[in-house]
Motif scaffolding. Structure first.
Motif, short mmCIF file in Angstrom:
data_model
loop_
_atom_site.label_atom_id
_atom_site.label_comp_id
_atom_site.label_asym_id
_atom_site.label_seq_id
_atom_site.Cartn_x
_atom_site.Cartn_y
_atom_site.Cartn_z
N LEU A 216 0.83 -1.21 0.00
CA LEU A 216 0.00 0.00 0.00
C LEU A 216 0.86 1.26 0.00
CD1 LEU A 216 -1.44 2.37 1.90
CD2 LEU A 216 -2.72 1.33 0.03
N LEU A 217 1.87 1.29 0.85
CA LEU A 217 2.73 2.48 0.90
C LEU A 217 3.48 2.68 -0.42
CD1 LEU A 217 4.21 2.26 4.52
CD2 LEU A 217 2.34 3.70 3.70
N ARG A 218 3.87 1.57 -1.04
CA ARG A 218 4.56 1.66 -2.33
C ARG A 218 3.65 2.28 -3.39
NH1 ARG A 218 6.08 -3.57 -2.45
NH2 ARG A 218 7.59 -3.18 -0.81
N SER A 219 2.35 2.04 -3.27
CA SER A 219 1.40 2.63 -4.22
C SER A 219 1.35 4.15 -4.11
CB SER A 219 0.00 2.05 -4.01
OG SER A 219 -0.62 2.61 -2.87
N ARG A 220 1.81 4.67 -2.97
CA ARG A 220 1.87 6.12 -2.75
C ARG A 220 3.31 6.64 -2.84
NH1 ARG A 220 -2.86 4.44 -2.57
NH2 ARG A 220 -4.58 5.55 -1.56
N ASN A 221 4.20 5.80 -3.40
CA ASN A 221 5.62 6.15 -3.53
C ASN A 221 6.27 6.47 -2.19
OD1 ASN A 221 5.69 5.95 -6.45
ND2 ASN A 221 4.56 7.89 -6.50
N VAL A 222 5.86 5.72 -1.17
CA VAL A 222 6.41 5.90 0.17
C VAL A 222 7.19 4.64 0.56
CG1 VAL A 222 5.87 6.18 2.62
CG2 VAL A 222 4.60 7.48 0.89
N GLU A 223 8.42 4.82 0.95
CA GLU A 223 9.25 3.71 1.43
C GLU A 223 9.73 4.05 2.84
OE1 GLU A 223 9.99 0.85 0.01
OE2 GLU A 223 9.27 1.16 -2.05
N ILE A 224 9.49 3.13 3.76
CA ILE A 224 9.97 3.30 5.13
C ILE A 224 10.71 2.03 5.52
CG2 ILE A 224 8.11 4.88 5.78
CD1 ILE A 224 6.69 2.54 7.16
N PRO A 225 11.52 2.08 6.59
CA PRO A 225 12.23 0.87 7.01
C PRO A 225 11.26 -0.27 7.32
CG PRO A 225 13.10 2.80 8.14
CD PRO A 225 11.86 3.25 7.42
N TRP A 226 11.70 -1.50 7.04
CA TRP A 226 10.85 -2.66 7.33
C TRP A 226 10.68 -2.85 8.83
CZ3 TRP A 226 8.08 -5.56 3.89
CH2 TRP A 226 7.46 -6.70 4.42
N GLY A 227 11.78 -2.72 9.57
CA GLY A 227 11.72 -2.90 11.02
C GLY A 227 11.72 -4.36 11.41
N GLU A 228 11.26 -4.64 12.63
CA GLU A 228 11.21 -5.99 13.18
C GLU A 228 9.80 -6.30 13.63
OE1 GLU A 228 13.81 -7.93 13.15
OE2 GLU A 228 15.30 -6.42 12.52
N VAL A 229 9.47 -7.60 13.67
CA VAL A 229 8.12 -7.99 14.08
C VAL A 229 7.82 -7.58 15.52
CG1 VAL A 229 8.00 -9.89 12.45
CG2 VAL A 229 8.87 -10.31 14.76
N THR A 230 8.87 -7.32 16.29
CA THR A 230 8.70 -6.90 17.68
C THR A 230 8.55 -5.39 17.84
OG1 THR A 230 11.12 -6.91 17.92
CG2 THR A 230 9.94 -8.90 18.59
N ASP A 231 8.54 -4.65 16.73
CA ASP A 231 8.42 -3.19 16.80
C ASP A 231 7.12 -2.81 17.52
OD1 ASP A 231 10.77 -2.86 15.47
OD2 ASP A 231 9.90 -2.10 13.61
N PRO A 232 7.17 -1.78 18.37
CA PRO A 232 5.93 -1.31 19.01
C PRO A 232 5.01 -0.68 17.98
CG PRO A 232 7.74 0.20 19.45
CD PRO A 232 8.35 -1.00 18.78
N PRO A 233 3.72 -0.63 18.26
CA PRO A 233 2.75 -0.10 17.28
C PRO A 233 3.01 1.34 16.87
CG PRO A 233 1.62 -1.30 19.03
CD PRO A 233 3.04 -1.17 19.46
N GLU A 234 3.69 2.09 17.71
CA GLU A 234 3.95 3.49 17.36
C GLU A 234 5.17 3.67 16.47
OE1 GLU A 234 5.64 2.70 21.50
OE2 GLU A 234 3.77 2.27 20.40
N ALA A 235 5.93 2.60 16.20
CA ALA A 235 7.14 2.70 15.38
C ALA A 235 6.78 3.06 13.95
CB ALA A 235 7.90 1.38 15.42
N GLU A 236 7.57 3.95 13.35
CA GLU A 236 7.33 4.37 11.97
C GLU A 236 8.06 3.42 11.03
OE1 GLU A 236 5.00 6.22 11.80
OE2 GLU A 236 5.23 8.22 12.62
N THR A 237 7.70 2.17 11.08
CA THR A 237 8.25 1.12 10.23
C THR A 237 7.09 0.32 9.65
OG1 THR A 237 8.36 -0.49 12.04
CG2 THR A 237 10.31 0.92 11.69
#
Length: 246
Positions: free
Chosen positions: A73-94
């Motif tokens: 979905l983000l790629r459809s808006r030309n937005v790329e962000i870090p993938w992060g980890e499955v343990t990332d907190p919900p507020e992480a911008e990943t």
């Protein structure tokens, strides 16, 4: 009404593998609301002008593993962000953070509202169980176990291939064939003589590429033509239609 009228007799199938959300339970609607809430907040915070819509859900999110859906979905808006980890907190911008934020919204809605299977789906499950047809679930959701238990239908299925299994065993997300191939292997059936039932374009494409002889598309909003183009051999609007042959 279904788009096709040549309805196969599933009671003669060697095995039937179902998607969960939107096929057996109306949880697709809960997922859609959760995605809408999260992406509305994300787009507003990041200044993404083009709003998130239901069409985006069907095109980029539906049927895929959670993080793959976020990235698509983000790629459809030309937005790329870090993938992060499955343990990332919900507020992480990943990607994982956004996905975990959505999962929290979905889980909260499920626990507060509960879920019940579609009546037509439950009727088909009961009929196939009575005919001793082996059944399994192939779902990209990591919440499949909780949804099946909440809906009271877990005992119908010999096997469940869900997002947790896919992550553990490194299975590629739908539309790749991996998850439906693993479902057939676990159920002990040959895809060429088995039936897959899906409502998502990615899921239909997954089952078709896995070589299932019959791929039933349940049109809950994706569109009959799109499901057929992805590989559906039959389109119905409710699983009760599959009982008409019995």
């Amino acid at each position: 009404m279904p788009e096709d009228v040549n309805i196969p007799d599933l009671h003669r199938a060697t095995g039937v593998l179902f998607d969960l959300d939107g096929v057996l339970t109306p949880t697709a609607e809960v997922h859609m609301r959760a995605w809408q809430k999260v992406f509305d907040e994300v787009f507003a915070r990041w200044g993404i002008a083009e709003p998130y819509t239901d069409a985006d859900y069907y095109a980029y999110v539906d049927g895929k593993k959670r993080y793959d859906g976020v990235a698509s979905l983000l790629r459809s808006r030309n937005v790329e962000i870090p993938w992060g980890e499955v343990t990332d907190p919900p507020e992480a911008e990943t990607v994982c953070g956004v996905g975990n934020r959505k999962n929290d919204a979905f889980a909260a809605a499920l626990r507060s509202e509960g879920i019940a299977p579609y009546p037509g789906s439950l009727a088909l499950l009961e009929s196939l169980r009575d005919a001793s047809v082996p059944m399994g679930v192939v779902s990209s959701s990591k919440n499949a176990g909780e949804v099946l238990a909440s809906a009271g239908i877990r005992d119908f299925f010999r096997i469940v291939v869900d997002g947790l299994v896919a992550e553990r065993d490194h299975l590629a997300s739908k539309p790749a064939p991996d998850m439906f191939l693993e479902g057939a292997r676990m159920l002990g059936v040959n895809p060429a003589s088995a039936v897959a039932v899906e409502d998502a374009v990615a899921g239909v494409a997954s089952a078709a590429s896995a070589g299932y002889s019959i791929v039933i598309g349940v049109d809950r909003g994706a569109g009959a033509d799109i499901l057929r183009a992805a590989g559906a051999t039959l389109i119905v609007d409710d699983l009760s239609r599959l009982l008409e042959i019995a």
